[in-house]
Write an enzyme that holds these catalytic residues in place. Structure first.
Site, PDB file in Angstrom:
ATOM      1  N   ASP A  74       0.801  -1.219   0.000  1.00  0.00           N
ATOM      2  CA  ASP A  74       0.000   0.000   0.000  1.00  0.00           C
ATOM      3  C   ASP A  74       0.836   1.273   0.000  1.00  0.00           C
ATOM      4  OD1 ASP A  74       0.844  -0.437   2.597  1.00  0.00           O
ATOM      5  OD2 ASP A  74      -1.149  -0.306   3.502  1.00  0.00           O
ATOM      6  N   ASP A 447       3.057   1.509  13.326  1.00  0.00           N
ATOM      7  CA  ASP A 447       2.333   0.239  13.491  1.00  0.00           C
ATOM      8  C   ASP A 447       3.058  -0.799  14.334  1.00  0.00           C
ATOM      9  OD1 ASP A 447       0.379   1.302  11.912  1.00  0.00           O
ATOM     10  OD2 ASP A 447       0.724   0.004  10.202  1.00  0.00           O
TER      11      ASP A 447
END
Length: 734
Positions: A74, A447
């Site tokens: 992504d 993350d």
């Protein structure tokens, strides 16, 4: 914990950073800084190995070449699988600063009749502030590229990024390509991607806020297009097809209702002439609560519901990936997605979907190569965000699937391990290179929290920093005179700050924290002796709060009202009583001479208005400050911020750090991402920014690299660079 952490990815690993970049002016046409750049030395660039850490949105095996596969991500570009080396080769590292928005891959396509041809549709964001997309085409499997800029935007990091391939070589003609967009309908190229136009005859009307085309699939000589803007009613049309490349029609009898609102993926079984389609009530990867799997007998247009398990009120999820076995008729695999109650899985059927077996039930995992994936029994080891799913057309038991953090593979449908060598997608936020100790690098990531890198060539053996576990790291600091003491801050469900007394190997949480820390953890600093902590607080939406101070290792905190809200605290590396902060709202340098109890203004009238401006302190020196203010240039103070002088040797500076001095030099090596000429690149100076040498090259640019850079204080010439999607790059002279 996973859902809340990973749902922030678009903000923390993409959107917030990208929004800041929208104000970057074009680099062409700027005056060159004369005489400041020496000849480029030879550098070798590699990833500091972690292994994945990002969302693998698609994997595609070539149907006609054994062992050839491609992956898309992504925010981290595209990769080609090297079967002989058993690792991934990055294909888009050549994309530079101006092309940061092209590191998100919307789709990839191969030509079954021409194995060396590869196509990429690139574009990270489809928002108004992002640039348009582009199509890259290659005749040598991605070794070299020809580029066509589009007039539309693509969304490789938008909702729906884990859907099927939106780019397709027409099965009737290798010279014709199709590209499904999110907001601009269906595009067609008749010259192998060199030029594009809106496809006439495609009946669906794009929505400004919808998904548009979610996948394109070849079924014999026909092309099917999933449409994500249907409303989930009995009259909605979510699947179209063309059999002549000109006329499109709705596929009759298609599933309706909320569970079939958005078609996600499709796969064609050429043996049975059946098309399998996965559906959900939202594009994903987040937000799906219902879904199903249906197959279409393409010869008769008869649909059959073959959903393995129906989602329920207490077990909500959608369906994501689907693929068929090219060697065995009726063998198909599908994945659940966004299933948090029971955990996601991959189902397999050998009888055309009449019966299914969950591969999760007998799965045995070996994550020793990437230990950060070993999160314990209370976490779904099989993975989450499973939308990329692919079966090897030459090996019925070779199956891979992507997750929000890695790519798993198996050769026997039971034993699984990461298939991630060479693929690094971390969004890097903080870097420390300690002056002594076992590790040369400690990293703070989006993350995946904080990592302690004993070696640069293997994934950290301790995995993610625990006690507590963080999602995205927001702060990481080391006491200059006491390097065994390290502190970190970030998004966590069980505390937002922690300290280490062994250089970052092990951690303990602060026994207390300010109330605002849970919702707005920000950067943190420690004094040179480790006796004082300063913690700043910034919500992900940009709201700034008062900083807090602790002198008892985080057991208690007091507000520092004179500290500029939201600023990044910087400790003086030589004097433990000194702290600094740059107020980007007013362009003012603030300093504290009483160990952070109070701050007063010093130099003012400096560039203002951008929260990404960065202040750095040169190691081993008191009051030697450097201020990177993007295209406003670079400033330096040698009197603790009382005065600043502009550095003449570069006209732009985005991030700056220090490393071991060159032999015979009396000042640390200075590294920066900035501009001395017309391009933004990575530079080193051995004479305190008197002159610079560019140390990266056109093949190693990695899009946006303006977050963090630091040199190694023990190895001259070695530099660590944080990227927004290509992990930690480190360079060394050769």
């Amino acid at each position: 914990m996973h859902a809340s952490r990973l749902s922030r990815r678009a903000v923390l690993a993409g959107t917030a950073a990208a929004a800041a970049l929208t104000t970057v002016p074009p680099l062409q046409g700027r005056a060159h800084a004369a005489g400041v750049t020496a000849a480029t030395p030879s550098y070798r660039w590699r990833n500091a190995v972690i292994g994945g850490t990002g969302f693998i949105t698609g994997v595609l095996f070539h149907p006609a070449v054994r062992g050839l596969a491609y992956a898309r991500t992504d925010i981290g570009g595209a990769y080609r699988w090297d079967e002989r080396a058993a690792r991934w080769t990055p294909l888009t590292d050549h994309l530079g600063w101006d092309d940061w928005n092209l590191l998100g891959v919307e789709s990839l396509a191969v030509d079954p009749a021409h194995p060396d041809r590869l196509y990429l549709a690139l574009g990270t964001y489809a928002q108004a502030w992002a640039g348009n997309g582009a199509v890259l085409r290659s005749e040598d499997r991605g070794a070299t590229w020809t580029r066509t800029d589009l007039t539309v935007k693509l969304g490789g990091n938008e909702d729906g990024r884990g859907a099927g391939e939106r780019l397709l070589v027409d099965p009737r003609d290798s010279g014709t390509l199709w590209l499904g967009t999110r907001h601009d309908g269906l595009l067609k190229s008749s010259d192998r991607g060199a030029t594009w136009a809106v496809a006439s005859g495609f009946p669906a009307t794009a929505s400004a806020s919808g998904q548009g085309v979610t996948f394109l699939a070849a079924v014999g000589r026909a092309v099917y297009a999933g449409w994500g803007d249907g409303n989930g009613t009995a009259t909605a049309v979510n699947l179209y097809r063309t059999t002549d490349g000109t006329t499109w029609e709705p596929v009759p009898g298609q599933p309706t209702g909320t569970s079939a609102k958005v078609p996600i993926h499709a796969a064609h079984d050429r043996h049975t002439r059946e098309l399998y389609v996965t559906y959900a009530d939202a594009p994903g990867p987040n937000g799906q609560a219902a879904g199903g799997v249906h197959k279409l007998a393409t010869a008769t247009d008869r649909w059959t519901d073959v959903t393995p398990v129906q989602p329920g009120a207490s077990d909500t999820f959608g369906y994501g990936g689907v693929d068929v076995d090219a060697r065995r008729a009726g063998t198909v695999v599908v994945s659940t997605n966004n299933r948090w109650a029971d955990g996601d899985t991959v189902f397999r059927s050998t009888d055309g979907g009449r019966t299914w077996a969950s591969l999760k039930d007998l799965a045995v995992f070996d994550v020793s190569e990437t230990p950060f994936l070993d999160w314990g029994e209370d976490r779904p080891k099989f993975g989450w965000w499973i939308q990329a799913l692919a079966l090897d057309p030459y090996d019925s038991k070779h199956l891979v699937y992507g997750t929000g953090a890695t790519l798993y593979g198996t050769r026997d449908l039971r034993r699984w391990a990461p298939r991630i060598r060479g693929l690094e997608e971390a969004a890097v936020r903080r870097l420390i290179s300690p002056p002594a100790g076992e590790a040369h690098l400690i990293s703070g990531l989006g993350d995946i929290g904080v990592m302690y890198h004993e070696r640069l060539t293997a994934s950290p053996s301790r995995g993610m920093a625990t006690n507590p576990v963080f999602g995205s790291a927001t702060g990481l600091a080391q006491a200059a005179a006491k390097p065994a003491y390290v502190v970190r801050a970030g998004w966590g469900d069980h505390g937002n700050g922690a300290y280490s007394h062994d250089g970052g190997r092990t951690w303990a949480p602060f026994t207390a924290q300010p109330d605002i820390a849970k919702n707005a953890p920000g950067p943190i600093a420690t004094s040179a002796d480790g006796g004082t902590l300063l913690w700043s607080f910034v919500h992900w939406d940009g709201t700034k709060y008062a900083a807090h101070r602790s002198t008892d290792n985080g057991a208690s905190w007091s507000e520092v009202s004179s500290f500029p809200k939201g600023a990044t605290p910087v400790a003086d590396p030589a004097d433990p009583t000194l702290f600094y902060a740059y107020d980007t709202d007013t362009g003012t340098l603030y300093a504290s001479t009483d160990s952070g109890r109070s701050f007063t203004a010093r130099a003012g009238g400096l560039p203002s208005g951008d929260d990404q401006f960065q202040l750095a302190a040169a190691p081993g020196r008191s009051g030697d400050l450097w201020l990177s203010v993007k295209w406003n240039g670079l400033y330096r103070s040698t009197d603790g911020g009382v005065t600043f002088a502009k550095v003449a040797s570069c006209w732009a500076s985005y991030t700056l750090g220090f490393g071991k001095a060159a032999d015979g030099a009396d000042y640390p090596a200075v590294y920066q991402v900035g501009s001395t000429e017309t391009i933004t690149a990575v530079y080193r100076s051995d004479d305190a920014a008197g002159t610079w040498v560019r140390i990266n090259d056109d093949a190693h640019q990695w899009g946006w690299i303006g977050e963090v850079i630091t040199g190694d204080p023990r190895v001259y010439g070695r530099v660590y660079l944080g990227t927004n999607g290509r992990g930690i790059q480190y360079g060394e002279p050769v």
